[in-house]
Design an enzyme around this catalytic site. Structure first.
Site, PDB file in Angstrom:
ATOM      1  N   CYS A   1       0.813  -1.215   0.000  1.00  0.00           N
ATOM      2  CA  CYS A   1       0.000   0.000   0.000  1.00  0.00           C
ATOM      3  C   CYS A   1       0.848   1.268   0.000  1.00  0.00           C
ATOM      4  O   CYS A   1       0.414   2.313  -0.474  1.00  0.00           O
ATOM      5  CB  CYS A   1      -0.982   0.014   1.170  1.00  0.00           C
ATOM      6  SG  CYS A   1      -0.205  -0.327   2.752  1.00  0.00           S
TER       7      CYS A   1
ATOM      8  N   HIS B   1      -1.238   0.761   7.729  1.00  0.00           N
ATOM      9  CA  HIS B   1      -1.833   0.728   6.399  1.00  0.00           C
ATOM     10  C   HIS B   1      -1.879   2.135   5.831  1.00  0.00           C
ATOM     11  O   HIS B   1      -2.204   3.087   6.535  1.00  0.00           O
ATOM     12  CB  HIS B   1      -3.238   0.135   6.508  1.00  0.00           C
ATOM     13  CG  HIS B   1      -3.920  -0.008   5.190  1.00  0.00           C
ATOM     14  ND1 HIS B   1      -3.355  -0.672   4.118  1.00  0.00           N
ATOM     15  CD2 HIS B   1      -5.121   0.438   4.762  1.00  0.00           C
ATOM     16  CE1 HIS B   1      -4.180  -0.633   3.097  1.00  0.00           C
ATOM     17  NE2 HIS B   1      -5.261   0.033   3.451  1.00  0.00           N
TER      18      HIS B   1
END
Lengths: 92, 580
Positions: B280, B536
């Site tokens: 990510c 994340h």
């Protein structure tokens, strides 16, 4: 009618000296800095979205009062004093 | 003898209304709420658009040929005009005219105005007076836009003053059909339109058309085109560029282009990336490049031809492939950047493996690689390198070191690719989190250095003062908020750092008292959720139409300015306002 004449003279001096432009730029800058443009854009977008038949005049009627109220007090005060100072400089 | 009939369809005829609507881009709210069908017609008119007006209606009588474009021609027997009339110009219908361009039009006040243009403008532009109207409009636009920038020229204000009250500093409308100019505030323009029946006012500062019948600014395609061309012309003159309008291609060339090109799919460039194992950090940086107008335009113009490039493990090619894929393929499912991954790993070993990396480091890596694989780069001076990365991101940072003893200032100028800002003011309140502007202020304020330096000028050891300022601002400003502290204990500052949509960078430049304002607009935000080592990345980006979208790996959702401003930003991307 003397008032109208005075007003016209003042406006003329305001424009020709460049003070009007300076004041406008200053106001614009202060409003950007303080997030006023963002707030009013959001307010106008929300109001517009809620209108079934979007219309400029209706939008102005709904948004203008609040937009004026959202102008930070210190900006109004500063601008007024700048205008006062200018007037003191040209009126004797 | 002619009749003017305004007819209304019964409300149940909704489906018909939608088809009858002539505007190609009616907003959904308008077409669905439009409950009435309008048919406006009149008898034959003379070359100036004047009609013999008789406003008595005969139930059931159809009018003759002259119909408004796009409207159905059926008449209802209960059609009535707006009140009675005997042909006098000042009849009940407020905006009927006795002899001007718009004579013969009765207006039903309750009709729904359209999103684009209005029925009145449309009528005007399909009438015989069309050429005259366009000519008048062109002249008025020239006046409005050319005078707008003459801010200290009193005559420019005089031309646009209200002829009734002589006010100079207020919004005024120039009449389209006569030399009258009236102000908005005291309703002098409105009075003119009522008295004489001229319903179109041209805003004397913007050139926009105001329809007094609709009580709304109306944006008709033809007229907007004229206004837009004039704006472009003036803008080009300002930039001192030779004005080139859409280049006129020959017929052969046009055919060639049509046959060999593909139109981009709807919402081109809007696509997520598949997470291929803690990737990510890559996805968010790639999105920031895709939504970067300068980088995007450069790649889409074909500056790095991946089909012809001979380099091995070329990241420029990988990025070019992504742009091609995103902007030509109609797929909306997440893109798996496998090739980009392997190329990155081969270029920098430390990126290999599936561990979470820092997005900012990856940004620096990929910008470095795009520069290295660019054909436009200059080998020597990075300050004036011609590659798109440097043209977009590279500015200059000035460092002033002042010796308190002899006041000598040592000036150093370094290239600046991004700003990394401390979030806390260690001197005053170390627990308080600053806003973005406060962080920038702190970054550019003078700081007394603790270690003493030997001043080469006065040859004494002093506690010097150092100040950083931005000497040259880049077109794209990327800012890293230093959320990850590596003091005694590694710690992440998770607090919300307020940041604006519009950022004025002038106060942080070397010449901070400059009159010219350097205002930037936000177009991208990268956020990190979670702890310092595990977490994340997601991001929010603004597309070409000004819409904000959230990107969470392959999932793309519509966001809003409000939402974006609430996010806990880690990286911020601003672009200079003129290019936003």
């Amino acid at each position: 009618m003397a008032d109208a004449q005075i007003k016209a003279k003042v406006n003329q001096k305001l424009i020709e000296s460049g003070e009007y432009e300076r004041l406008s730029q200053y106001l614009r800058q202060k409003l950007i800095e303080n997030g006023w443009y963002e707030q009013v854009t959001e307010l106008a977008s929300d109001t517009l979205r809620a209108q079934e038949n979007p219309n400029f005049e209706k939008l102005v009627d709904l948004v203008e009062p609040e937009a004026l109220a959202l102008v930070p007090e210190f900006v109004k005060v500063e601008l007024l004093s700048m205008i006062k100072r200018f007037l003191e400089g040209i009126v004797d | 003898m002619s009749t003017v009939i305004v007819s209304r369809a019964p409300p149940s005829n909704n489906a018909n209304n939608k088809r009858a609507s002539p505007s190609p881009r009616s907003s959904a709210s308008l077409s669905s709420s439009s409950k009435r069908k309008l048919s406006v017609s009149g008898g034959p008119s003379d070359p100036l658009g004047n009609r013999a007006v008789a406003r008595k209606t005969v139930p059931g009588e159809a009018s003759s040929a002259h119909e408004s474009h796009g409207f159905s021609s059926t008449m209802k027997s209960n059609g009535t005009t707006n009140g009675d009339s005997t042909g006098s110009p000042k009849s009940n219908a407020k905006f009927s005219s006795g002899g001007g361009i718009m004579s013969g039009i009765n207006v039903d006040r309750g009709l729904v105005p359209q999103a684009i243009g209005c029925v009145h403008v449309k009528q005007l532009l399909s009438s015989p007076s069309q050429e005259l109207a366009l000519k008048s409009y062109r002249q008025a636009v020239r006046v409005a836009l050319e005078l707008r920038d003459r801010t200290t020229d009193i005559s420019a204000f005089q031309v646009r003053r209200c002829r009734t009250c002589n006010e100079l500093l207020t919004t005024t409308f120039m009449c389209l059909q006569c030399p009258s100019v009236g102000c908005k505030k005291s309703k002098h323009a409105e009075a003119h339109s009522r008295d004489v029946g001229h319903i179109f006012g041209i805003d004397s500062r913007s050139g926009n058309i105001y329809c007094f019948a609709c009580k709304d600014y109306v944006y008709n395609y033809t007229l907007e085109k004229i206004r837009g061309e004039k704006e472009d012309l003036l803008e080009a003159k300002k930039l001192k560029k030779r004005h080139q309008m859409t280049s006129e291609l020959s017929l052969d060339d046009k055919q060639l282009v049509e046959q060999n090109s593909k139109a981009p799919p709807c919402q081109a460039g809007l696509r997520g990336f598949q997470n291929m194992g803690s990737t990510c950090f890559m996805s968010v940086i790639l999105q920031s490049l895709i939504h970067n107008p300068i980088i995007r335009n450069d790649f889409l113009s074909g500056s790095h031809d991946s089909k012809r490039c001979q380099r091995e493990n070329c990241l420029g090619c990988r990025i070019d492939e992504i742009f091609t894929e995103f902007f030509t393929s109609p797929t909306t499912t997440g893109y798996g950047p496998a090739l980009l991954l392997t190329t990155s790993w081969k270029t920098r070993r430390s990126l290999a493996g599936y561990s979470e990396q820092d997005a900012h480091e990856f940004l620096q890596f990929i910008l470095d690689q795009l520069h290295a694989t660019s054909d436009a780069k200059s080998s020597s001076d990075v300050d004036y390198c011609g590659c798109i990365v440097h043209r977009a991101f590279c500015g200059q940072l000035q460092s002033d070191i002042v010796c308190p003893n002899c006041r000598n200032v040592t000036v150093t100028i370094d290239p600046l690719m991004d700003l990394s800002l401390e979030l806390r003011d260690r001197k005053s309140d170390a627990s308080r989190i600053l806003s973005l502007q406060q962080c920038l202020e702190k970054f550019t304020s003078p700081e007394k250095l603790e270690t003493k330096y030997m001043c080469s000028f006065c040859s004494t050891r002093q506690e010097v003062t150092k100040q950083l300022t931005i000497k040259r601002l880049p077109l794209v400003l990327s800012i890293q908020l230093k959320r990850f502290e590596h003091a005694l204990k590694s710690n992440k500052i998770d607090d919300h750092v307020p940041f604006p949509m519009q950022l004025d960078m002038t106060p942080y430049t070397t010449n901070s008292r400059s009159k010219k304002r350097y205002v930037y607009e936000l177009f991208g935000v990268v956020c990190h959720q979670g702890k310092i080592n595990t977490g994340h990345y997601t991001c929010s980006m603004k597309n070409r139409e000004g819409l904000w979208f959230n990107f969470d790996d392959a999932m793309v959702t519509l966001s809003s300015e409000k939402q974006v401003l609430k996010s806990r930003a880690y990286l911020l991307f601003y672009i200079i306002k003129e290019l936003s």
